[in-house]
Design an enzyme around this catalytic site. Structure first.
Site, PDB file in Angstrom:
ATOM      1  N   LEU A 156       0.817  -1.217   0.000  1.00  0.00           N
ATOM      2  CA  LEU A 156       0.000   0.000   0.000  1.00  0.00           C
ATOM      3  C   LEU A 156       0.849   1.265   0.000  1.00  0.00           C
ATOM      4  O   LEU A 156       0.402   2.315  -0.455  1.00  0.00           O
ATOM      5  CB  LEU A 156      -0.923   0.014   1.222  1.00  0.00           C
TER       6      LEU A 156
ATOM      7  N   GLY B   9       6.844   3.929   4.154  1.00  0.00           N
ATOM      8  CA  GLY B   9       7.104   5.004   5.095  1.00  0.00           C
ATOM      9  C   GLY B   9       8.561   5.054   5.482  1.00  0.00           C
ATOM     10  O   GLY B   9       9.384   4.261   5.009  1.00  0.00           O
ATOM     11  N   GLY B  10       8.899   5.985   6.361  1.00  0.00           N
ATOM     12  CA  GLY B  10      10.273   6.145   6.789  1.00  0.00           C
ATOM     13  C   GLY B  10      10.798   4.957   7.569  1.00  0.00           C
ATOM     14  O   GLY B  10      12.003   4.704   7.604  1.00  0.00           O
ATOM     15  N   PHE B  11       9.899   4.192   8.229  1.00  0.00           N
ATOM     16  CA  PHE B  11      10.324   3.082   9.064  1.00  0.00           C
ATOM     17  C   PHE B  11       9.935   1.722   8.498  1.00  0.00           C
ATOM     18  O   PHE B  11      10.151   0.705   9.140  1.00  0.00           O
ATOM     19  CB  PHE B  11       9.732   3.231  10.472  1.00  0.00           C
ATOM     20  N   GLY B  12       9.340   1.664   7.322  1.00  0.00           N
ATOM     21  CA  GLY B  12       8.987   0.381   6.748  1.00  0.00           C
ATOM     22  C   GLY B  12       7.814   0.492   5.793  1.00  0.00           C
ATOM     23  O   GLY B  12       7.260   1.575   5.580  1.00  0.00           O
TER      24      GLY B  12
ATOM     25  N   VAL C 136       3.928  -0.750   4.199  1.00  0.00           N
ATOM     26  CA  VAL C 136       2.590  -1.133   4.650  1.00  0.00           C
ATOM     27  C   VAL C 136       1.945  -1.992   3.564  1.00  0.00           C
ATOM     28  O   VAL C 136       1.989  -1.648   2.380  1.00  0.00           O
ATOM     29  CB  VAL C 136       1.713   0.106   4.931  1.00  0.00           C
TER      30      VAL C 136
ATOM     31  N   LYS D 292       1.885  -3.164   8.825  1.00  0.00           N
ATOM     32  CA  LYS D 292       3.055  -2.291   8.747  1.00  0.00           C
ATOM     33  C   LYS D 292       4.278  -3.076   9.215  1.00  0.00           C
ATOM     34  O   LYS D 292       4.431  -3.375  10.400  1.00  0.00           O
ATOM     35  CB  LYS D 292       2.850  -1.049   9.617  1.00  0.00           C
TER      36      LYS D 292
ATOM     37  N   ASP E  77       3.490  14.439  15.031  1.00  0.00           N
ATOM     38  CA  ASP E  77       3.756  14.258  13.598  1.00  0.00           C
ATOM     39  C   ASP E  77       2.449  14.259  12.816  1.00  0.00           C
ATOM     40  O   ASP E  77       2.228  13.412  11.956  1.00  0.00           O
ATOM     41  CB  ASP E  77       4.524  12.961  13.362  1.00  0.00           C
TER      42      ASP E  77
END
Length: 657
Positions: free
Chosen positions: A346, A349-352, A354, A368, A465
């Site tokens: 989908l 993101g910055g950390f992984g 989805v 996620k 955030d």
């Protein structure tokens, strides 16, 4: 004592504007009046609806007796008397009016519009932007004001939650004793019984979210819309024993002789209990030690203690008491996502990444998967599990569970098919599918979600955030705030917190006091909310590549147009022609108030919701917003220009001390 509280009768300041109707409509009202009282009183929950006649003279009606009115005849008489009172109040030269009223004992509403057809999931939202009925005691709380207002707030929150979970009546009462000279305070909350528990809670929470700092000081008050209502007062205004009781109860006096006998036996208690407690502790320790070994360290440890995070700030660890939260097996998620295939991806993101997944029972989920090499990703994972599992609100994304096996750290959310807000507002084609009602629903939904975090949740949470990519949209385009990996729990009433190591967040949405000094508070999220409002209205990113007049950001451009009286140029063309121009101008005004340079000049989220929900409240004039001086060609702002051009990446900046 029965007190008549007129809601809707012949007044432009009430939830419905009564309109003169034809003779046929009036005959239909009389037909409703002849049947609805008995229909309501004969219902097990004293609730009924009715539809009589044909368009254009059809009458839609709803009646509800208060939950503590158990006698059928009392309920029927209340509704009959309400019809009679409203009929007598109609001027002689007018046929009849649409309308309704709240009594102390019942609620009655009838209208030519189909008030029964609105989806129950939208309860608490108001037709034509008209605010709810409200009435407040003219006197303020006296004595220990912070203590008393805090207890009243807690009482209302618990009464609302009790009402939402109570079946079949969706009704609850409560009382709180502050153990001061201030009298006991009594509360009541009720929804129409046809609402689900979640819709009832959402409706009542919307009302609670409108209580601003001035209203919170009143000795009593009440607010209501058609399908939900709450009230509190310093005298008991309902029948029966309160269902909720707060405050320490006074112990019953013990006779002197009995007290003496008790005292003589107290020495026995330690001798008996200490060995038993010690044995229980040893057994529990050995059991959990063996259980931990059996799990081989593959399951995330969630202990009932307080830890220090990487910034040295106290973090509350989730105790695993949420029955809807699950520990997923990695193989189960592997199968659900088709081995984390690219076609199921989908977003990134910055950390992984989805992924979309489907469980064996057919339920779709969003998975996620945090990058194994990201140490900060694990911190985000731990923070989100500890935090969001405790939060439940219709405008917050639901965390269904997690998986922690060896190097795999995975979060499992409810699946929302419409992706995130930025997917719509910054895409020309998709944005065209949003009408003004969608815009209002999204803005108000985000505001209510934030207010829940600050005021109504069990934890006081600062998101840190907030941005369009962290606002997800469900099937009906209702917004849900997501991504709490950078959120902070405030464990005190101190409004400001000074981060000691890292400034985290997203440029373009970060409040100036946080970006420059590391100071964050709920007013930091208010700033981010104001930026999002302007982006929704304009379709322009605050710090994107698109030039905004003489400015590189949207805030400066919006302020320039506001000052010149050309605010209409801020509005995206897809919303034109402007049929809601007055409301649009109010929304821009509110957004500019939220992005003021000084945090103290920004409104609270409770004030924001009050301003959004009222068309008659006089708004303060905004002052120059933050980052106003960031212009094209300003060499001194070159560093800011570079960083502001990237507003989709979550960043960390070291702040020197």
């Amino acid at each position: 004592m029965t007190i008549i509280l007129l809601l809707l009768l012949l007044s432009s300041f009430t939830p419905f504007q009564g309109a003169a109707q034809s003779a046929v409509f009036c005959d239909n009202v009389k037909a409703v009046a002849s049947t609805l009282p008995n229909k309501t009183s004969s219902s097990p929950v004293h609730f009924a609806t009715a539809t009589v006649g044909q368009a254009p003279d059809v009458v839609y009606a709803l009646a509800l007796c208060r939950g503590d009115i158990l006698d059928d005849s009392t309920c029927a008489n209340c509704i009959t008397n309400t019809f009679q009172f409203m009929s007598n109040a109609t001027p002689a030269d007018v046929q009849c009016f649409e309308g309704g009223s709240f009594y102390a004992d019942c609620i009655l509403v009838y209208n030519g519009k189909n008030i029964l057809a609105a989806p129950l999931s939208t309860v608490g939202e108001y037709d034509d932007g008209v605010p709810p009925f409200e009435r407040w005691n003219v006197k303020n709380v006296t004595g220990d004001v912070p203590l008393i207002t805090g207890l009243i707030h807690q009482l209302l929150v618990e009464t609302v939650e009790k009402a939402a979970s109570s079946t079949p009546r969706r009704f609850a009462t409560g009382v709180v004793d502050s153990n001061t000279n201030f009298p006991r305070v009594y509360s009541l909350a009720q929804c129409t019984p046809d609402l689900s528990s979640g819709d009832c809670l959402s409706c009542l929470n919307r009302l609670l979210g409108m209580i601003n700092s001035t209203m919170a000081l009143r000795m009593g008050g009440q607010m209501g819309v058609i399908r939900c209502y709450f009230r509190y007062d310093a005298s008991q205004f309902y029948q029966g024993k309160p269902m909720i009781s707060l405050g320490p109860a006074s112990p019953a006096p013990v006779p002197a002789e009995q007290h003496k006998r008790r005292k003589s036996k107290l020495w026995v208690i330690p001798i008996v209990l200490v060995p038993l407690a010690g044995a229980a502790f040893v057994c529990a320790f050995l059991y959990f030690r063996r259980l931990t070994k059996q799990r081989k360290g593959n399951v995330l440890r969630l202990e009932g203690s307080r830890n220090q995070d990487s910034e040295g700030e106290e973090q509350l660890v989730w105790q695993g008491k949420n029955s809807e939260f699950s520990m997923f097996d990695f193989e189960q998620l592997l199968a659900a996502t088709n081995n984390f295939s690219e076609e199921n991806k989908l977003g990134q993101g910055g950390f992984g990444a989805v992924y979309k997944g489907k469980l064996p029972d057919g339920l779709y989920i969003a998975v996620k998967r945090l990058a194994s090499h990201s140490g900060q990703g694990f911190t985000e994972f731990r923070n989100e599990v500890q935090l969001i599992a405790k939060l439940q609100h219709s405008n917050l994304v639901r965390l269904m569970g997690c998986c922690s096996q060896e190097d795999e750290k995975i979060l499992v959310y409810e699946y929302l098919p419409n992706k995130s807000l930025d997917f719509f507002i910054f895409d020309e084609k998709r944005r065209a599918s949003l009408d003004w009602s969608n815009i209002i629903a999204v803005i108000e939904g985000i505001a209510h979600g934030l207010l829940y975090l600050y005021k109504h949740s069990r934890l006081r949470v600062i998101h840190r955030d907030l941005k369009p990519s962290n606002v997800l949209l469900d099937n009906e385009m209702n917004p849900k705030i997501s991504d709490f990996g950078l959120a902070k729990i405030s464990t005190s009433n101190n409004n400001e917190v000074n981060t000691t190591r890292r400034v985290v967040g997203t440029y373009g949405y970060m409040a100036p006091e946080y970006a420059s000094e590391g100071i964050f508070s709920i007013k930091s999220d208010v700033f981010s909310f104001g930026v999002i409002m302007l982006e929704i209205l304009s379709g322009i990113r605050n710090s994107g590549s698109k030039q905004c007049g003489d400015f590189i950001n949207l805030l400066g451009y919006a302020w320039q147009l506001w000052e010149e009286g050309r605010w209409v140029d801020i509005i995206d063309a897809t919303l034109l022609p402007i049929s809601h121009s007055v409301k649009m101008m109010r929304y821009i005004n509110i957004a500019l108030l939220c992005v003021q340079e000084n945090a103290a000049d920004r409104p609270t989220m409770a004030d924001v919701i009050s301003m959004l929900s009222s068309d008659i409240m006089i708004l303060p004039e905004p002052m120059q917003p933050a980052y106003f001086n960031v212009r094209i060609g300003n060499e001194e702002s070159s560093t800011t220009i570079e960083s502001c051009s990237i507003n989709d990446i979550t960043i960390s900046v070291t702040v020197g001390r």
